[in-house]
Design an enzyme around this catalytic site. Structure first.
Site, mmCIF file in Angstrom:
data_model
loop_
_atom_site.group_PDB
_atom_site.id
_atom_site.type_symbol
_atom_site.label_atom_id
_atom_site.label_comp_id
_atom_site.label_asym_id
_atom_site.label_seq_id
_atom_site.Cartn_x
_atom_site.Cartn_y
_atom_site.Cartn_z
ATOM 1 N N ARG A 68 -93.872 -40.067 48.845
ATOM 2 C CA ARG A 68 -95.127 -40.812 49.041
ATOM 3 C C ARG A 68 -96.129 -40.329 47.989
ATOM 4 O O ARG A 68 -96.304 -39.112 47.816
ATOM 5 C CB ARG A 68 -95.659 -40.540 50.451
ATOM 6 N N PHE B 81 -117.251 -33.829 65.075
ATOM 7 C CA PHE B 81 -115.934 -34.423 64.833
ATOM 8 C C PHE B 81 -116.049 -35.828 64.244
ATOM 9 O O PHE B 81 -115.098 -36.330 63.642
ATOM 10 C CB PHE B 81 -115.154 -34.589 66.149
ATOM 11 N N TYR C 141 -111.510 -39.940 51.465
ATOM 12 C CA TYR C 141 -111.597 -39.196 52.724
ATOM 13 C C TYR C 141 -111.780 -37.701 52.439
ATOM 14 O O TYR C 141 -112.678 -37.043 52.975
ATOM 15 C CB TYR C 141 -110.333 -39.426 53.568
ATOM 16 N N SER D 99 -111.019 -29.989 56.583
ATOM 17 C CA SER D 99 -109.588 -30.241 56.453
ATOM 18 C C SER D 99 -109.000 -29.416 55.318
ATOM 19 O O SER D 99 -109.674 -29.154 54.305
ATOM 20 C CB SER D 99 -109.379 -31.730 56.151
ATOM 21 N N LYS E 102 -115.058 -34.811 53.092
ATOM 22 C CA LYS E 102 -114.994 -33.472 53.702
ATOM 23 C C LYS E 102 -115.570 -32.442 52.740
ATOM 24 O O LYS E 102 -116.322 -31.550 53.139
ATOM 25 C CB LYS E 102 -113.542 -33.110 54.063
HETATM 26 P P1 NAD Z 1 -110.331 -39.421 65.752
HETATM 27 O O1 NAD Z 1 -110.478 -40.654 64.927
HETATM 28 O O2 NAD Z 1 -109.427 -39.454 66.926
HETATM 29 O O3 NAD Z 1 -111.778 -38.928 66.252
HETATM 30 C C1 NAD Z 1 -112.958 -39.176 65.515
HETATM 31 C C2 NAD Z 1 -113.942 -39.793 66.487
HETATM 32 O O4 NAD Z 1 -115.174 -40.070 65.792
HETATM 33 C C3 NAD Z 1 -113.457 -41.141 67.052
HETATM 34 O O5 NAD Z 1 -113.559 -41.072 68.462
HETATM 35 C C4 NAD Z 1 -114.409 -42.164 66.450
HETATM 36 O O6 NAD Z 1 -114.614 -43.252 67.325
HETATM 37 C C5 NAD Z 1 -115.650 -41.331 66.228
HETATM 38 N N1 NAD Z 1 -116.560 -41.802 65.173
HETATM 39 C C6 NAD Z 1 -116.289 -42.085 63.874
HETATM 40 N N2 NAD Z 1 -117.409 -42.446 63.230
HETATM 41 C C7 NAD Z 1 -118.423 -42.389 64.132
HETATM 42 C C8 NAD Z 1 -119.815 -42.641 64.069
HETATM 43 N N3 NAD Z 1 -120.413 -43.027 62.928
HETATM 44 N N4 NAD Z 1 -120.551 -42.475 65.189
HETATM 45 C C9 NAD Z 1 -119.979 -42.090 66.361
HETATM 46 N N5 NAD Z 1 -118.671 -41.826 66.480
HETATM 47 C C10 NAD Z 1 -117.898 -41.973 65.379
HETATM 48 O O7 NAD Z 1 -109.910 -38.227 64.771
HETATM 49 P P2 NAD Z 1 -109.467 -36.763 65.119
HETATM 50 O O8 NAD Z 1 -108.051 -36.624 64.700
HETATM 51 O O9 NAD Z 1 -109.873 -36.395 66.469
HETATM 52 O O10 NAD Z 1 -110.340 -35.985 64.042
HETATM 53 C C11 NAD Z 1 -111.598 -35.431 64.360
HETATM 54 C C12 NAD Z 1 -112.227 -34.906 63.082
HETATM 55 O O11 NAD Z 1 -111.331 -33.944 62.492
HETATM 56 C C13 NAD Z 1 -112.451 -35.979 62.020
HETATM 57 O O12 NAD Z 1 -113.664 -35.684 61.344
HETATM 58 C C14 NAD Z 1 -111.281 -35.798 61.079
HETATM 59 O O13 NAD Z 1 -111.563 -36.232 59.783
HETATM 60 C C15 NAD Z 1 -111.070 -34.294 61.146
HETATM 61 N N6 NAD Z 1 -109.704 -33.897 60.787
HETATM 62 C C16 NAD Z 1 -108.648 -34.455 61.454
HETATM 63 C C17 NAD Z 1 -107.348 -34.110 61.104
HETATM 64 C C18 NAD Z 1 -106.172 -34.739 61.810
HETATM 65 O O14 NAD Z 1 -105.065 -34.650 61.303
HETATM 66 N N7 NAD Z 1 -106.335 -35.349 62.963
HETATM 67 C C19 NAD Z 1 -107.125 -33.168 60.071
HETATM 68 C C20 NAD Z 1 -108.229 -32.608 59.437
HETATM 69 C C21 NAD Z 1 -109.512 -32.969 59.804
HETATM 70 C C1 UD1 Z 2 -102.222 -36.212 55.616
HETATM 71 C C2 UD1 Z 2 -103.271 -36.430 54.564
HETATM 72 C C3 UD1 Z 2 -104.330 -35.361 54.700
HETATM 73 C C4 UD1 Z 2 -104.923 -35.403 56.101
HETATM 74 C C5 UD1 Z 2 -103.813 -35.253 57.120
HETATM 75 C C6 UD1 Z 2 -104.348 -35.480 58.511
HETATM 76 C C7 UD1 Z 2 -102.145 -37.567 52.709
HETATM 77 C C8 UD1 Z 2 -101.628 -37.427 51.333
HETATM 78 N N1 UD1 Z 2 -102.646 -36.437 53.250
HETATM 79 O O1 UD1 Z 2 -101.656 -34.929 55.427
HETATM 80 O O2 UD1 Z 2 -105.356 -35.556 53.750
HETATM 81 O O3 UD1 Z 2 -105.859 -34.344 56.281
HETATM 82 O O4 UD1 Z 2 -102.799 -36.249 56.896
HETATM 83 O O5 UD1 Z 2 -103.389 -35.118 59.448
HETATM 84 O O6 UD1 Z 2 -102.110 -38.621 53.310
HETATM 85 N N2 UD1 Z 2 -93.900 -37.873 56.176
HETATM 86 C C9 UD1 Z 2 -92.690 -38.548 56.174
HETATM 87 N N3 UD1 Z 2 -92.623 -39.776 56.775
HETATM 88 C C10 UD1 Z 2 -93.706 -40.367 57.377
HETATM 89 C C11 UD1 Z 2 -94.938 -39.662 57.368
HETATM 90 C C12 UD1 Z 2 -95.009 -38.425 56.750
HETATM 91 O O7 UD1 Z 2 -91.705 -38.050 55.650
HETATM 92 O O8 UD1 Z 2 -93.582 -41.487 57.892
HETATM 93 C C13 UD1 Z 2 -93.971 -36.534 55.564
HETATM 94 C C14 UD1 Z 2 -94.962 -36.418 54.429
HETATM 95 O O9 UD1 Z 2 -94.373 -36.720 53.205
HETATM 96 C C15 UD1 Z 2 -95.354 -34.915 54.541
HETATM 97 C C16 UD1 Z 2 -95.259 -34.632 56.031
HETATM 98 O O10 UD1 Z 2 -94.417 -35.652 56.566
HETATM 99 O O11 UD1 Z 2 -94.426 -34.111 53.873
HETATM 100 C C17 UD1 Z 2 -96.588 -34.662 56.763
HETATM 101 O O12 UD1 Z 2 -97.250 -35.888 56.488
HETATM 102 P P1 UD1 Z 2 -98.573 -36.327 57.273
HETATM 103 O O13 UD1 Z 2 -98.368 -36.168 58.732
HETATM 104 O O14 UD1 Z 2 -98.976 -37.672 56.772
HETATM 105 O O15 UD1 Z 2 -99.658 -35.218 56.859
HETATM 106 P P2 UD1 Z 2 -100.111 -34.734 55.387
HETATM 107 O O16 UD1 Z 2 -99.553 -35.565 54.315
HETATM 108 O O17 UD1 Z 2 -99.883 -33.266 55.325
#
Ligand code: NAD
Ligand code: UD1
Length: 342
Positions: A292, A80, A149, A124, A153
């Site tokens: 956005r 993660f 970002y 993602s 991935k």
């Molecule tokens: P998060 O930031 O809550 O968790 C990531 C964790 O990684 C954190 O606890 C951070 O402290 C740790 N971390 C970062 N770099 C590190 C390093 N070099 N060494 C040790 N620890 C490190 O994010 P999350 O929402 O839990 O996401 C987890 C993973 O899923 C991430 O890779 C993120 O990119 C991916 N992801 C998240 C989403 C989302 O919307 N949350 C969507 C798609 C993919």
């Molecule tokens: C975003 C990232 C995506 C990432 C994901 C993690 C961008 C362009 N994409 O996705 O790469 O993997 O977050 O969860 O940043 N919205 C509003 N008002 C707000 C915030 C969002 O209207 O204040 C709308 C956005 O326009 C979108 C939807 O809500 O239609 C979801 O937005 P968001 O939660 O930021 O996720 P993504 O854009 O899908």
């Protein structure tokens, strides 16, 4: 199985740690807390009612990682750890490439040296790019990413696929998450973003508790049912369960697989706002703002491969996601730092 969770103190990692423990596995965490807090691990321990071994270390630190692998015999790793803020990645591309790529390369080298060859990776839906059709299927070629970002991935998927191709003993599962939201039903763990949130649900949660004034809805002129953006929101506990099943799959197969984790249902921004209002009996004020930059109209997953390969499908609905988010936010209005929780 004994499973190492890099970034296991984070939002998705902490929920996965709970699900792994409750499924009878042993989880070990390594995290440098760059975007999380040790308090999250203490809360996990409270839910599972036993201690969880947790190391404070940077995954890029090969010596520290070697020590952890010397101390434990892992069956698999869930990776993660990574930086995840899209806007920040545009402003600080080198930091994002350095952190996300170096941590993966170091982890893979340490795993290889210790004969641990099963990895589940947090990818993602952003890797798909802006596809002209929905739902998104794993066999669609990527149309490129729109920010550093996303490219990290994309590149990490290639690194892991390359290793699986080079060494037939490796098992690689690339989980492409759609939009994870929600929180654990206990209200003990949830999403704790630092600063003003960029993502929709954390923003709504902060408006709900009065920390932010109103929501800006980014565009109401998309070709969607109500003009606002449509996404596939998935409850973080469903997502966490998907990781437990992915570890089981990795134990029984070699090679690499890309698997979507989404519900297959798209909801608009206004669907979220109205559902949040209704199930929590609150009112989220919003104004329509310009689109956005970089946003797309609509995406959602085809989740059939996850069902076929993992036997996984999402069980929680949008109401659960809104209710659990609000529950965590009200119990922890300042996140992990401001409250002792429940
Ligand atoms: P998060 O930031 O809550 O968790 C990531 C964790 O990684 C954190 O606890 C951070 O402290 C740790 N971390 C970062 N770099 C590190 C390093 N070099 N060494 C040790 N620890 C490190 O994010 P999350 O929402 O839990 O996401 C987890 C993973 O899923 C991430 O890779 C993120 O990119 C991916 N992801 C998240 C989403 C989302 O919307 N949350 C969507 C798609 C993919
Ligand atoms: C975003 C990232 C995506 C990432 C994901 C993690 C961008 C362009 N994409 O996705 O790469 O993997 O977050 O969860 O940043 N919205 C509003 N008002 C707000 C915030 C969002 O209207 O204040 C709308 C956005 O326009 C979108 C939807 O809500 O239609 C979801 O937005 P968001 O939660 O930021 O996720 P993504 O854009 O899908």
């Amino acid at each position: 199985m004994k499973i190492l969770l890099t970034g296991g103190a984070g939002f998705i990692g902490s929920h996965t740690c709970v699900e792994l423990c409750q499924a009878g596995h042993e989880a070990v965490i390594v995290d440098n807390y760059v975007n999380s807090s040790p308090e999250a691990v203490r809360r996990v321990e409270k839910i599972v009612r036993h201690p969880v071994v947790c190391y404070e270390a940077d995954v890029r630190d090969a010596a520290a990682m070697n020590r952890i692998f010397d101390e434990h015999s892992f069956d698999a790793v869930i990776h993660f750890a990574g930086l995840k803020a899209v806007g920040e990645s545009v402003a600080q591309p080198l930091r994002y490439y350095r952190n996300n790529l170096d941590s993966t390369l170091t982890l893979m080298e340490v795993m290889q040296a210790h004969g641990v060859k099963r990895i589940v990776f947090s990818s993602s839906a952003t890797v798909y790019g802006n596809q002209p059709v929905v739902p998104y299927r794993e066999d669609m070629p990527s149309l490129g990413c729109t920010n550093p970002y996303g490219w990290t991935k994309f590149m990490i998927e290639k690194i892991l696929e390359g290793q699986a191709a080079a060494d037939p003993e490796w098992s690689v599962v690339l989980l492409r998450y759609f939009n994870p939201i929600g929180a654990h039903a206990s209200g003990l763990i949830g999403e704790d973003p630092s600063g003003i949130p960029n993502n929709l649900m954390p923003y709504i949660a902060k408006v709900a508790v009065g920390e932010l004034d109103h929501l800006n809805v980014f565009g109401n002129d998309y070709p969607t049912k109500d003009g606002t953006g449509v996404r596939d929101y998935i409850h973080v506990v469903d997502l966490a369960r998907g990781h437990v099943l992915a570890c089981g799959y990795a134990a029984e197969h070699t090679g690499s697989e890309i698997i979507n984790l989404g519900t297959g249902v798209g909801y608009s921004v206004l669907d979220l706002v109205h559902t949040f209002d209704r199930v929590n009996n609150v009112h989220i004020p919003y104004v329509i703002a310009p689109r956005r930059a970089g946003d797309i109209a609509e995406n959602y997953a085809d989740p059939s491969k996850a069902l076929a390969l993992l036997g996984w499908k999402a069980e929680k609905n949008l109401e659960d996601m809104c209710r659990d988010t609000y529950h965590f936010q009200t119990l922890n209005p300042k996140g992990y730092h401001g409250s002792a929780g429940v």
